[in-house]
Design a protein around this motif. Structure first.
Motif, short mmCIF file in Angstrom:
data_model
loop_
_atom_site.label_atom_id
_atom_site.label_comp_id
_atom_site.label_asym_id
_atom_site.label_seq_id
_atom_site.Cartn_x
_atom_site.Cartn_y
_atom_site.Cartn_z
N GLY A 137 0.83 -1.03 -0.10
CA GLY A 137 -0.08 -0.02 0.09
C GLY A 137 0.98 1.28 -0.03
O GLY A 137 0.60 2.25 -0.75
N PHE A 138 1.89 1.28 0.97
CA PHE A 138 2.81 2.42 0.83
C PHE A 138 3.51 2.42 -0.40
O PHE A 138 3.87 3.68 -0.89
N HIS A 190 -2.30 -5.35 -5.71
CA HIS A 190 -1.74 -4.24 -6.26
C HIS A 190 -1.22 -4.15 -7.58
O HIS A 190 -0.29 -3.02 -7.78
N THR A 221 2.74 1.48 -3.56
CA THR A 221 2.37 1.78 -4.58
C THR A 221 1.78 3.45 -4.47
O THR A 221 1.46 4.10 -5.42
N ALA A 222 1.33 3.65 -3.41
CA ALA A 222 0.94 5.26 -2.91
C ALA A 222 2.24 6.05 -3.43
O ALA A 222 2.00 7.26 -3.72
#
Length: 97
Positions: free
Chosen positions: A56-57, A95, A59-60
């Motif tokens: 999550g981090f 992801h 790809t963000a």
């Protein structure tokens, strides 16, 4: 070597966001894609639930889940046959990998 009573080893305790984000910053060897290096390092070091959070981090931050190693393999390619890699592979796919 004896363990100090005030410093008990804790296994399986949830990692903080800051501890997981450490895997975003690294210096790969020459010729190795930085995104691939971060993914492989996280895969080798993190539990599946922490790896999911890492992604999550990752790809963000605009990093590429489909980054390739020098031989042209993605992390998904490399772990597809790992006995314990199925959950990690599912996370990668969720992801975009």
């Amino acid at each position: 070597m004896s363990e100090r009573k005030d410093k008990k080893k804790v296994i399986g305790e949830p990692m903080t966001d800051e501890q997981i984000k450490v895997f975003l910053d690294n210096d790969p060897e020459a010729g190795v894609d930085a995104d691939f290096h971060s993914l492989m390092r996280a895969y080798r070091s993190l539990r599946e639930e922490d790896f999911e959070r890492f992604l999550g981090f990752f790809t963000a931050a605009g990093r590429r889940v489909d980054a390739r190693d020098p031989a042209g393999h993605t992390l998904a390619d490399l772990i597809a046959d790992h006995v314990r890699g199925a959950d990690y592979l599912d996370s990668l796919r969720r992801h975009g990998g």
